[in-house]
Scaffold this motif. Structure first.
Motif, mmCIF file in Angstrom:
data_model
loop_
_atom_site.group_PDB
_atom_site.id
_atom_site.type_symbol
_atom_site.label_atom_id
_atom_site.label_comp_id
_atom_site.label_asym_id
_atom_site.label_seq_id
_atom_site.Cartn_x
_atom_site.Cartn_y
_atom_site.Cartn_z
ATOM 1 N N PHE A 21 0.935 -1.182 -0.055
ATOM 2 C CA PHE A 21 0.075 0.020 -0.036
ATOM 3 C C PHE A 21 0.830 1.233 -0.045
ATOM 4 N N ILE A 22 0.570 2.086 -0.778
ATOM 5 C CA ILE A 22 1.323 3.545 -0.872
ATOM 6 C C ILE A 22 0.113 4.459 -0.372
ATOM 7 N N ILE A 23 0.168 5.160 0.770
ATOM 8 C CA ILE A 23 -0.765 5.975 1.464
ATOM 9 C C ILE A 23 -0.270 7.295 1.352
ATOM 10 N N ASP A 24 -1.048 8.215 1.019
ATOM 11 C CA ASP A 24 -0.811 9.593 0.759
ATOM 12 C C ASP A 24 -1.844 10.320 1.479
ATOM 13 N N CYS A 25 -1.430 11.497 2.231
ATOM 14 C CA CYS A 25 -2.189 12.259 3.009
ATOM 15 C C CYS A 25 -2.864 13.515 1.957
ATOM 16 N N VAL A 26 -4.014 13.760 1.776
ATOM 17 C CA VAL A 26 -4.660 14.560 1.056
ATOM 18 C C VAL A 26 -4.538 15.917 1.781
ATOM 19 N N ASP A 27 -4.234 17.005 0.751
ATOM 20 C CA ASP A 27 -4.083 18.446 1.278
ATOM 21 C C ASP A 27 -3.369 18.608 2.538
ATOM 22 N N THR A 57 -5.461 9.111 0.220
ATOM 23 C CA THR A 57 -5.731 8.391 -0.925
ATOM 24 C C THR A 57 -4.762 7.055 -0.972
ATOM 25 N N TYR A 58 -4.887 6.283 -1.800
ATOM 26 C CA TYR A 58 -4.045 5.155 -1.317
ATOM 27 C C TYR A 58 -3.891 4.261 -2.659
ATOM 28 N N GLY A 59 -2.900 3.520 -3.183
ATOM 29 C CA GLY A 59 -2.852 2.705 -4.171
ATOM 30 C C GLY A 59 -2.141 1.526 -3.519
ATOM 31 N N TYR A 60 -2.495 0.419 -4.263
ATOM 32 C CA TYR A 60 -1.963 -0.905 -3.916
ATOM 33 C C TYR A 60 -1.810 -1.848 -4.947
ATOM 34 N N ALA A 61 -0.770 -2.732 -4.786
ATOM 35 C CA ALA A 61 -0.343 -3.877 -5.543
ATOM 36 C C ALA A 61 -0.215 -5.125 -4.925
ATOM 37 N N VAL A 62 -0.454 -6.004 -5.486
ATOM 38 C CA VAL A 62 -0.227 -7.466 -4.880
ATOM 39 C C VAL A 62 0.937 -8.178 -5.588
ATOM 40 N N TYR A 63 1.568 -8.962 -4.672
ATOM 41 C CA TYR A 63 2.809 -9.691 -5.458
ATOM 42 C C TYR A 63 2.317 -11.096 -5.259
ATOM 43 N N PRO A 64 2.474 -11.820 -6.316
ATOM 44 C CA PRO A 64 3.007 -11.564 -7.618
ATOM 45 C C PRO A 64 2.028 -11.126 -8.651
ATOM 46 N N ASP A 65 0.835 -10.851 -8.262
ATOM 47 C CA ASP A 65 -0.273 -10.618 -9.407
ATOM 48 C C ASP A 65 0.045 -9.511 -10.171
ATOM 49 N N ASP A 66 0.302 -8.563 -9.586
ATOM 50 C CA ASP A 66 0.531 -7.009 -10.158
ATOM 51 C C ASP A 66 2.163 -6.887 -10.623
ATOM 52 N N GLU A 94 1.755 2.721 -7.388
ATOM 53 C CA GLU A 94 1.679 4.369 -7.775
ATOM 54 C C GLU A 94 0.821 4.613 -8.527
ATOM 55 N N GLN A 95 0.567 3.629 -9.796
ATOM 56 C CA GLN A 95 -0.278 3.881 -10.828
ATOM 57 C C GLN A 95 -1.881 3.909 -10.026
ATOM 58 N N LYS A 96 -2.308 3.007 -9.243
ATOM 59 C CA LYS A 96 -3.415 2.893 -8.551
ATOM 60 C C LYS A 96 -3.544 4.096 -7.716
ATOM 61 N N LEU A 97 -2.524 4.927 -6.946
ATOM 62 C CA LEU A 97 -2.680 5.854 -6.050
ATOM 63 C C LEU A 97 -2.863 7.254 -7.094
ATOM 64 N N PHE A 98 -2.088 7.248 -8.248
ATOM 65 C CA PHE A 98 -2.457 8.230 -9.232
ATOM 66 C C PHE A 98 -4.012 8.237 -9.778
ATOM 67 N N ASP A 99 -4.397 7.132 -10.168
ATOM 68 C CA ASP A 99 -5.735 6.943 -10.518
ATOM 69 C C ASP A 99 -6.978 7.604 -9.317
ATOM 70 N N MET A 100 -6.539 6.903 -8.248
ATOM 71 C CA MET A 100 -7.598 7.635 -7.253
ATOM 72 C C MET A 100 -7.552 9.139 -6.939
ATOM 73 N N LYS A 101 -6.298 9.688 -7.008
ATOM 74 C CA LYS A 101 -5.909 11.114 -6.803
ATOM 75 C C LYS A 101 -6.652 11.824 -8.028
ATOM 76 N N ARG A 102 -6.626 11.364 -9.236
ATOM 77 C CA ARG A 102 -7.305 11.705 -10.407
ATOM 78 C C ARG A 102 -8.837 11.672 -10.479
ATOM 79 N N GLU A 103 -9.304 10.510 -9.994
ATOM 80 C CA GLU A 103 -10.861 10.464 -9.682
ATOM 81 C C GLU A 103 -11.128 11.347 -8.521
#
Length: 166
Positions: A27-33, A108-117, A129-138
């Motif tokens: 999980f990559i977790i980002d504080c918004v604002d 916001t957060y993104g996650y990746a599962v090893y080895p699936d992703d 990071e891509q999922k985190l970016f997608d969540m921020k964009r949404e």
């Protein structure tokens, strides 16, 4: 500041964990604002928020393989996959609802599962990071939509007031 691993040690431990070939979720977790909170509460206020968030994550992810201060206002947490069908089970609710309600901050957060992703450290990090970016964009798109809707309502109100005046 947080007592978590730094960025370099996080990368070293993640590479070491990959060698064990165990399933895990990053999980990559980002504080918004956080930057606007720093403006309102000052730099020390922002630091207090980061420390509170780190303490919360430490308790919520008590069984984590890795916890790191990923950078600025971001954290990385690596946990074991316990449910193969739903590897983020429980954690999504925690990050979407429990944490914001308790700490009064949005994340916001993104996650990746090893080895699936991905099978490499860089692939796993990129997927999260891509999922985190997608969540921020949404979130950004929803805010833009709300602003446009508010602007339209304001204009309709002005038109109605103008017509009523005439």
């Amino acid at each position: 500041l947080t007592g978590f691993l730094n960025y370099q040690e996080y990368h070293r431990r993640l590479a070491k964990l990959l060698k064990k070939e165990e399933r895990f979720v990053l999980f990559i977790i980002d504080c918004v604002d956080l930057k606007s909170m720093n403006d309102k509460q000052g730099y020390q206020g922002g630091n207090r928020i980061l420390i509170k968030l780190a303490d919360y994550l430490r308790n919520a992810f008590a069984d984590a393989y890795i916890m790191a201060h990923y950078g600025g206002d971001e954290f990385a947490v690596v946990v074991k996959v316990t449910d193969l069908k739903n590897p983020t089970f429980g954690y999504a609710k925690l990050l979407d609802n429990d944490l914001p309600n308790e700490l009064k901050i949005e994340v916001t957060y993104g996650y990746a599962v090893y080895p699936d992703d991905g099978g490499t450290k860089d692939a796993i990090i990129s997927a999260a990071e891509q999922k985190l970016f997608d969540m921020k964009r949404e979130i950004w798109l929803k805010r833009e939509e709300q602003m446009l809707r508010s602007e339209k309502l304001r204009l309709v109100g002005e038109l109605a007031a103008g017509i009523a005046h005439e």
